[in-house]
Motif scaffolding. Structure first.
Motif, mmCIF file in Angstrom:
data_model
loop_
_atom_site.group_PDB
_atom_site.id
_atom_site.type_symbol
_atom_site.label_atom_id
_atom_site.label_comp_id
_atom_site.label_asym_id
_atom_site.label_seq_id
_atom_site.Cartn_x
_atom_site.Cartn_y
_atom_site.Cartn_z
ATOM 1 N N HIS A 266 37.835 37.113 25.273
ATOM 2 C CA HIS A 266 38.266 38.251 26.097
ATOM 3 C C HIS A 266 38.657 37.708 27.471
ATOM 4 O O HIS A 266 37.812 37.198 28.213
ATOM 5 N N VAL A 267 39.956 37.767 27.798
ATOM 6 C CA VAL A 267 40.455 37.115 29.011
ATOM 7 C C VAL A 267 41.238 38.089 29.886
ATOM 8 O O VAL A 267 41.720 39.132 29.419
ATOM 9 N N ALA A 268 41.378 37.712 31.155
ATOM 10 C CA ALA A 268 42.246 38.468 32.063
ATOM 11 C C ALA A 268 43.690 38.243 31.654
ATOM 12 O O ALA A 268 44.099 37.105 31.376
ATOM 13 N N ASP A 269 44.461 39.292 31.623
ATOM 14 C CA ASP A 269 45.845 39.215 31.160
ATOM 15 C C ASP A 269 46.800 39.275 32.351
ATOM 16 O O ASP A 269 47.075 40.348 32.892
ATOM 17 N N LEU A 270 47.291 38.104 32.755
ATOM 18 C CA LEU A 270 48.253 38.023 33.856
ATOM 19 C C LEU A 270 49.641 37.663 33.347
ATOM 20 O O LEU A 270 50.445 37.080 34.073
ATOM 21 N N ARG A 271 49.936 38.041 32.097
ATOM 22 C CA ARG A 271 51.260 37.777 31.540
ATOM 23 C C ARG A 271 52.301 38.707 32.166
ATOM 24 O O ARG A 271 51.959 39.694 32.811
ATOM 25 N N VAL B 162 41.933 33.888 43.321
ATOM 26 C CA VAL B 162 42.033 34.940 42.310
ATOM 27 C C VAL B 162 41.183 34.578 41.094
ATOM 28 O O VAL B 162 40.436 35.416 40.563
ATOM 29 N N ALA B 163 41.276 33.322 40.641
ATOM 30 C CA ALA B 163 40.496 32.895 39.479
ATOM 31 C C ALA B 163 38.999 33.030 39.739
ATOM 32 O O ALA B 163 38.234 33.434 38.857
ATOM 33 N N ARG B 164 38.576 32.710 40.946
ATOM 34 C CA ARG B 164 37.157 32.811 41.316
ATOM 35 C C ARG B 164 36.685 34.261 41.222
ATOM 36 O O ARG B 164 35.589 34.542 40.724
ATOM 37 N N ALA B 165 37.519 35.195 41.690
ATOM 38 C CA ALA B 165 37.165 36.613 41.611
ATOM 39 C C ALA B 165 37.145 37.102 40.164
ATOM 40 O O ALA B 165 36.293 37.917 39.784
ATOM 41 N N ILE B 166 38.072 36.595 39.351
ATOM 42 C CA ILE B 166 38.103 36.968 37.935
ATOM 43 C C ILE B 166 36.845 36.463 37.235
ATOM 44 O O ILE B 166 36.227 37.167 36.439
ATOM 45 N N HIS B 167 36.447 35.242 37.546
ATOM 46 C CA HIS B 167 35.230 34.682 36.960
ATOM 47 C C HIS B 167 34.012 35.518 37.352
ATOM 48 O O HIS B 167 33.075 35.698 36.549
ATOM 49 N N ALA B 168 34.006 36.040 38.570
ATOM 50 C CA ALA B 168 32.868 36.825 39.059
ATOM 51 C C ALA B 168 32.895 38.277 38.603
ATOM 52 O O ALA B 168 31.902 38.994 38.750
ATOM 53 N N SER B 169 34.014 38.735 38.055
ATOM 54 C CA SER B 169 34.161 40.137 37.685
ATOM 55 C C SER B 169 33.116 40.565 36.658
ATOM 56 O O SER B 169 32.767 39.808 35.743
ATOM 57 N N GLN B 170 32.658 41.792 36.783
ATOM 58 C CA GLN B 170 31.719 42.351 35.820
ATOM 59 C C GLN B 170 32.380 42.636 34.475
ATOM 60 O O GLN B 170 31.705 43.059 33.524
ATOM 61 N N GLN B 171 33.682 42.380 34.382
ATOM 62 C CA GLN B 171 34.349 42.484 33.086
ATOM 63 C C GLN B 171 33.944 41.327 32.165
ATOM 64 O O GLN B 171 34.257 41.336 30.987
ATOM 65 N N ASN B 172 33.257 40.329 32.733
ATOM 66 C CA ASN B 172 32.714 39.206 31.973
ATOM 67 C C ASN B 172 33.807 38.523 31.139
ATOM 68 O O ASN B 172 33.717 38.439 29.910
ATOM 69 N N LEU B 173 34.807 38.005 31.824
ATOM 70 C CA LEU B 173 35.973 37.434 31.164
ATOM 71 C C LEU B 173 35.817 35.940 30.929
ATOM 72 O O LEU B 173 35.236 35.217 31.729
ATOM 73 N N ALA B 174 36.369 35.478 29.804
ATOM 74 C CA ALA B 174 36.238 34.073 29.407
ATOM 75 C C ALA B 174 37.334 33.197 29.983
ATOM 76 O O ALA B 174 37.300 31.974 29.805
ATOM 77 N N GLY B 175 38.318 33.812 30.660
ATOM 78 C CA GLY B 175 39.399 33.010 31.222
ATOM 79 C C GLY B 175 40.586 33.869 31.620
ATOM 80 O O GLY B 175 40.453 35.080 31.827
ATOM 81 N N ILE B 176 41.745 33.223 31.689
ATOM 82 C CA ILE B 176 42.982 33.877 32.135
ATOM 83 C C ILE B 176 44.123 33.419 31.255
ATOM 84 O O ILE B 176 44.271 32.215 30.984
ATOM 85 N N VAL B 177 44.970 34.334 30.823
ATOM 86 C CA VAL B 177 46.194 33.992 30.110
ATOM 87 C C VAL B 177 47.384 34.444 30.951
ATOM 88 O O VAL B 177 47.346 35.506 31.586
ATOM 89 N N TRP B 178 48.425 33.623 30.998
ATOM 90 C CA TRP B 178 49.623 33.954 31.764
ATOM 91 C C TRP B 178 50.816 33.251 31.123
ATOM 92 O O TRP B 178 50.652 32.460 30.183
#
Length: 243
Positions: free
Chosen positions: A127-132, A160-176
Protein backbone atom coordinates in the motif's frame (compact mmCIF):
# COMPACT_ATOMS: atom_id res chain seq x y z
CA UNK A 1 27.17 2.65 9.71
CA UNK A 2 27.70 6.41 9.69
CA UNK A 3 25.63 8.54 7.32
CA UNK A 4 25.99 12.04 5.97
CA UNK A 5 23.75 14.54 7.81
CA UNK A 6 20.12 14.61 6.71
CA UNK A 7 19.64 17.24 3.98
CA UNK A 8 16.10 18.63 3.79
CA UNK A 9 16.92 22.31 3.26
CA UNK A 10 15.43 23.92 0.16
CA UNK A 11 18.05 25.80 -1.89
CA UNK A 12 15.49 28.39 -3.11
CA UNK A 13 12.71 28.70 -0.52
CA UNK A 14 11.23 31.78 -2.19
CA UNK A 15 11.06 30.11 -5.61
CA UNK A 16 10.74 26.42 -4.79
CA UNK A 17 8.92 24.48 -7.54
CA UNK A 18 8.09 21.52 -5.29
CA UNK A 19 4.61 21.25 -3.78
CA UNK A 20 6.12 20.50 -0.40
CA UNK A 21 3.48 22.18 1.75
CA UNK A 22 0.53 20.77 -0.18
CA UNK A 23 1.80 17.19 -0.15
CA UNK A 24 3.01 17.19 3.44
CA UNK A 25 -0.37 18.60 4.52
CA UNK A 26 -2.14 15.77 2.69
CA UNK A 27 0.16 13.26 4.38
CA UNK A 28 -0.51 14.67 7.82
CA UNK A 29 -4.22 14.80 7.11
CA UNK A 30 -4.25 11.16 5.97
CA UNK A 31 -5.58 12.32 2.60
CA UNK A 32 -2.85 11.27 0.18
CA UNK A 33 -3.99 9.34 -2.90
CA UNK A 34 -2.92 5.74 -2.47
CA UNK A 35 -2.51 2.61 -4.56
CA UNK A 36 -2.10 -1.05 -3.65
CA UNK A 37 0.45 -3.04 -5.64
CA UNK A 38 -0.77 -6.61 -5.89
CA UNK A 39 1.18 -9.76 -5.13
CA UNK A 40 3.06 -11.17 -8.14
CA UNK A 41 3.94 -7.88 -9.88
CA UNK A 42 7.43 -7.78 -11.42
CA UNK A 43 9.75 -4.84 -10.77
CA UNK A 44 13.34 -4.22 -11.86
CA UNK A 45 16.25 -3.11 -9.72
CA UNK A 46 19.71 -1.86 -10.69
CA UNK A 47 21.78 -1.72 -7.54
CA UNK A 48 25.24 -1.66 -6.04
CA UNK A 49 26.92 -5.01 -5.41
CA UNK A 50 27.51 -3.93 -1.80
CA UNK A 51 23.85 -4.81 -1.17
CA UNK A 52 21.94 -8.07 -1.49
CA UNK A 53 19.19 -8.59 -4.05
CA UNK A 54 16.40 -7.58 -1.68
CA UNK A 55 18.55 -5.72 0.85
CA UNK A 56 17.60 -2.09 1.36
CA UNK A 57 20.00 0.79 1.01
CA UNK A 58 20.47 1.72 4.68
CA UNK A 59 20.62 5.45 3.98
CA UNK A 60 23.39 6.28 1.55
CA UNK A 61 23.25 8.49 -1.55
CA UNK A 62 21.31 11.50 -2.80
CA UNK A 63 18.03 10.53 -4.45
CA UNK A 64 14.59 12.01 -5.03
CA UNK A 65 12.90 10.36 -2.05
CA UNK A 66 15.87 9.33 0.10
CA UNK A 67 17.77 9.41 2.36
CA UNK A 68 15.87 10.88 5.30
CA UNK A 69 15.43 10.27 9.01
CA UNK A 70 12.27 9.06 10.65
CA UNK A 71 10.25 11.94 12.09
CA UNK A 72 11.00 12.46 15.76
CA UNK A 73 14.16 10.34 15.72
CA UNK A 74 17.62 10.30 14.18
CA UNK A 75 17.01 6.85 12.72
CA UNK A 76 17.74 6.71 9.00
CA UNK A 77 14.96 5.05 7.00
CA UNK A 78 16.28 2.28 4.67
CA UNK A 79 14.84 2.21 1.16
CA UNK A 80 14.70 0.14 -2.03
CA UNK A 81 14.33 1.75 -5.46
CA UNK A 82 12.60 -0.24 -8.20
CA UNK A 83 11.22 0.49 -11.67
CA UNK A 84 8.53 -0.92 -13.92
CA UNK A 85 10.92 -1.65 -16.80
CA UNK A 86 14.65 -2.39 -17.25
CA UNK A 87 14.92 0.89 -19.20
CA UNK A 88 13.51 2.87 -16.30
CA UNK A 89 15.72 1.06 -13.77
CA UNK A 90 18.83 1.98 -15.78
CA UNK A 91 17.72 5.56 -16.37
CA UNK A 92 16.76 6.12 -12.74
CA UNK A 93 20.17 4.98 -11.45
CA UNK A 94 23.41 5.02 -13.45
CA UNK A 95 21.98 7.27 -16.17
CA UNK A 96 19.76 9.47 -14.04
CA UNK A 97 21.35 12.66 -15.41
CA UNK A 98 21.45 11.56 -19.06
CA UNK A 99 18.67 13.91 -20.15
CA UNK A 100 20.85 16.87 -19.15
CA UNK A 101 24.06 15.62 -20.77
CA UNK A 102 25.34 17.54 -23.77
CA UNK A 103 27.38 14.50 -24.84
CA UNK A 104 25.45 11.28 -24.26
CA UNK A 105 28.34 9.08 -23.19
CA UNK A 106 29.02 7.03 -20.08
CA UNK A 107 32.31 5.48 -18.97
CA UNK A 108 32.45 1.70 -18.94
CA UNK A 109 33.87 1.98 -15.42
CA UNK A 110 30.36 2.88 -14.20
CA UNK A 111 29.50 -0.81 -14.58
CA UNK A 112 32.72 -2.48 -13.38
CA UNK A 113 32.06 -4.96 -10.59
CA UNK A 114 29.50 -2.78 -8.85
CA UNK A 115 26.21 -2.62 -10.71
CA UNK A 116 23.90 -5.62 -10.66
CA UNK A 117 20.42 -6.05 -12.10
CA UNK A 118 17.62 -8.14 -10.71
CA UNK A 119 13.98 -8.87 -11.49
CA UNK A 120 11.83 -9.04 -8.36
CA UNK A 121 8.21 -9.98 -7.72
CA UNK A 122 6.05 -8.68 -4.91
CA UNK A 123 5.30 -11.37 -2.33
CA UNK A 124 3.04 -9.14 -0.25
CA UNK A 125 0.56 -6.45 -1.26
CA UNK A 126 2.13 -3.01 -0.95
CA UNK A 127 0.00 0.00 0.00
CA UNK A 128 1.86 3.08 -1.28
CA UNK A 129 1.38 6.80 -1.82
CA UNK A 130 0.29 7.40 -5.40
CA UNK A 131 2.13 10.35 -6.95
CA UNK A 132 1.61 9.21 -10.54
CA UNK A 133 0.58 11.67 -13.23
CA UNK A 134 -3.24 11.24 -13.14
CA UNK A 135 -3.43 11.47 -9.35
CA UNK A 136 -1.24 14.58 -9.24
CA UNK A 137 -3.22 16.20 -12.04
CA UNK A 138 -6.42 15.58 -10.07
CA UNK A 139 -4.86 17.48 -7.17
CA UNK A 140 -3.74 20.31 -9.43
CA UNK A 141 -0.07 19.44 -8.88
CA UNK A 142 2.17 19.36 -11.95
CA UNK A 143 5.03 16.93 -12.56
CA UNK A 144 7.61 19.66 -11.97
CA UNK A 145 6.19 20.06 -8.47
CA UNK A 146 7.27 16.57 -7.37
CA UNK A 147 8.18 13.90 -9.94
CA UNK A 148 10.10 16.04 -12.41
CA UNK A 149 11.74 18.59 -10.15
CA UNK A 150 15.47 19.14 -10.67
CA UNK A 151 18.12 17.36 -8.64
CA UNK A 152 18.92 20.52 -6.67
CA UNK A 153 15.45 20.24 -5.12
CA UNK A 154 15.87 16.67 -3.91
CA UNK A 155 15.94 18.02 -0.32
CA UNK A 156 12.37 19.23 -0.90
CA UNK A 157 11.11 15.95 -2.37
CA UNK A 158 12.83 14.12 0.50
CA UNK A 159 10.86 16.34 2.89
CA UNK A 160 7.70 15.08 1.19
CA UNK A 161 8.90 11.46 1.48
CA UNK A 162 9.60 11.97 5.19
CA UNK A 163 6.05 13.22 5.76
CA UNK A 164 4.63 10.31 3.75
CA UNK A 165 6.62 7.86 5.86
CA UNK A 166 5.25 9.51 9.01
CA UNK A 167 1.64 9.57 7.77
CA UNK A 168 -0.94 7.63 9.75
CA UNK A 169 -1.93 6.08 6.43
CA UNK A 170 0.94 3.67 7.20
CA UNK A 171 2.31 3.59 3.66
CA UNK A 172 5.01 1.22 2.43
CA UNK A 173 6.45 3.66 -0.09
CA UNK A 174 5.77 5.93 -3.06
CA UNK A 175 4.98 5.22 -6.71
CA UNK A 176 5.39 7.87 -9.41
CA UNK A 177 6.11 8.20 -13.13
CA UNK A 178 9.83 8.30 -13.90
CA UNK A 179 11.26 11.69 -14.84
CA UNK A 180 14.18 10.04 -16.57
CA UNK A 181 12.08 8.02 -19.02
CA UNK A 182 10.10 11.16 -19.79
CA UNK A 183 13.11 13.32 -20.70
CA UNK A 184 14.77 10.44 -22.55
CA UNK A 185 11.79 10.05 -24.88
CA UNK A 186 10.72 6.68 -23.50
CA UNK A 187 7.10 5.71 -22.77
CA UNK A 188 5.85 6.50 -19.27
CA UNK A 189 7.17 4.01 -16.71
CA UNK A 190 6.51 3.77 -13.02
CA UNK A 191 9.22 4.14 -10.42
CA UNK A 192 8.83 2.88 -6.87
CA UNK A 193 10.62 3.53 -3.59
CA UNK A 194 9.84 1.24 -0.68
CA UNK A 195 10.38 2.06 2.97
CA UNK A 196 12.03 -1.15 4.17
CA UNK A 197 10.82 -0.68 7.74
CA UNK A 198 7.20 -0.79 6.49
CA UNK A 199 7.43 -4.15 4.72
CA UNK A 200 5.55 -6.78 6.71
CA UNK A 201 7.87 -9.53 5.49
CA UNK A 202 11.04 -7.46 5.47
CA UNK A 203 13.47 -8.60 2.77
CA UNK A 204 11.07 -11.43 1.95
CA UNK A 205 8.47 -8.94 0.70
CA UNK A 206 10.18 -9.34 -2.68
CA UNK A 207 11.42 -12.51 -4.40
CA UNK A 208 13.43 -13.28 -7.52
CA UNK A 209 11.40 -13.70 -10.69
CA UNK A 210 11.53 -17.20 -12.16
CA UNK A 211 13.88 -16.51 -15.05
CA UNK A 212 17.43 -17.52 -16.00
CA UNK A 213 18.24 -13.84 -16.49
CA UNK A 214 16.48 -12.56 -13.37
CA UNK A 215 19.77 -11.58 -11.74
CA UNK A 216 23.32 -10.82 -12.85
CA UNK A 217 26.07 -8.28 -13.41
CA UNK A 218 25.53 -5.54 -15.95
CA UNK A 219 29.12 -5.78 -17.19
CA UNK A 220 29.26 -9.35 -18.41
CA UNK A 221 27.32 -12.19 -20.00
CA UNK A 222 23.60 -11.81 -20.60
CA UNK A 223 23.60 -8.72 -18.39
CA UNK A 224 26.05 -6.93 -20.67
CA UNK A 225 24.06 -7.86 -23.76
CA UNK A 226 20.91 -6.45 -22.20
CA UNK A 227 22.78 -3.36 -21.05
CA UNK A 228 24.12 -2.68 -24.54
CA UNK A 229 20.61 -3.05 -25.98
CA UNK A 230 19.21 -0.59 -23.45
CA UNK A 231 22.02 1.94 -23.99
CA UNK A 232 21.59 1.77 -27.76
CA UNK A 233 17.85 2.28 -27.35
CA UNK A 234 18.37 5.51 -25.38
CA UNK A 235 21.25 6.64 -27.64
CA UNK A 236 23.98 6.53 -24.99
CA UNK A 237 27.50 5.42 -25.92
CA UNK A 238 29.75 3.46 -23.55
CA UNK A 239 33.30 4.79 -23.63
CA UNK A 240 36.33 2.70 -22.63
CA UNK A 241 38.49 4.35 -19.95
CA UNK A 242 41.46 3.88 -22.33
CA UNK A 243 39.86 5.94 -25.10
Amino acid sequence: MRFAPEDLECPEPDQCPVATEALTSLARGRSLPTYTISVGITWHRLYSSQFGQTEANPGLGDARFSPFNEEGTNRRVPTLYLAETPHAALLETVLRDVGEWEIREVSETQFYGQQLHVGLETVEALHVADLRNPEMAALGIGRSAIASSSQEHYPCTRTVARAIHASQQNLAGIVWHSRQTEISGRPDAEALVLFADRLANGRDALALTLSLTSVGATGEGAGRIKLDELLEDVAVTVVSPLE
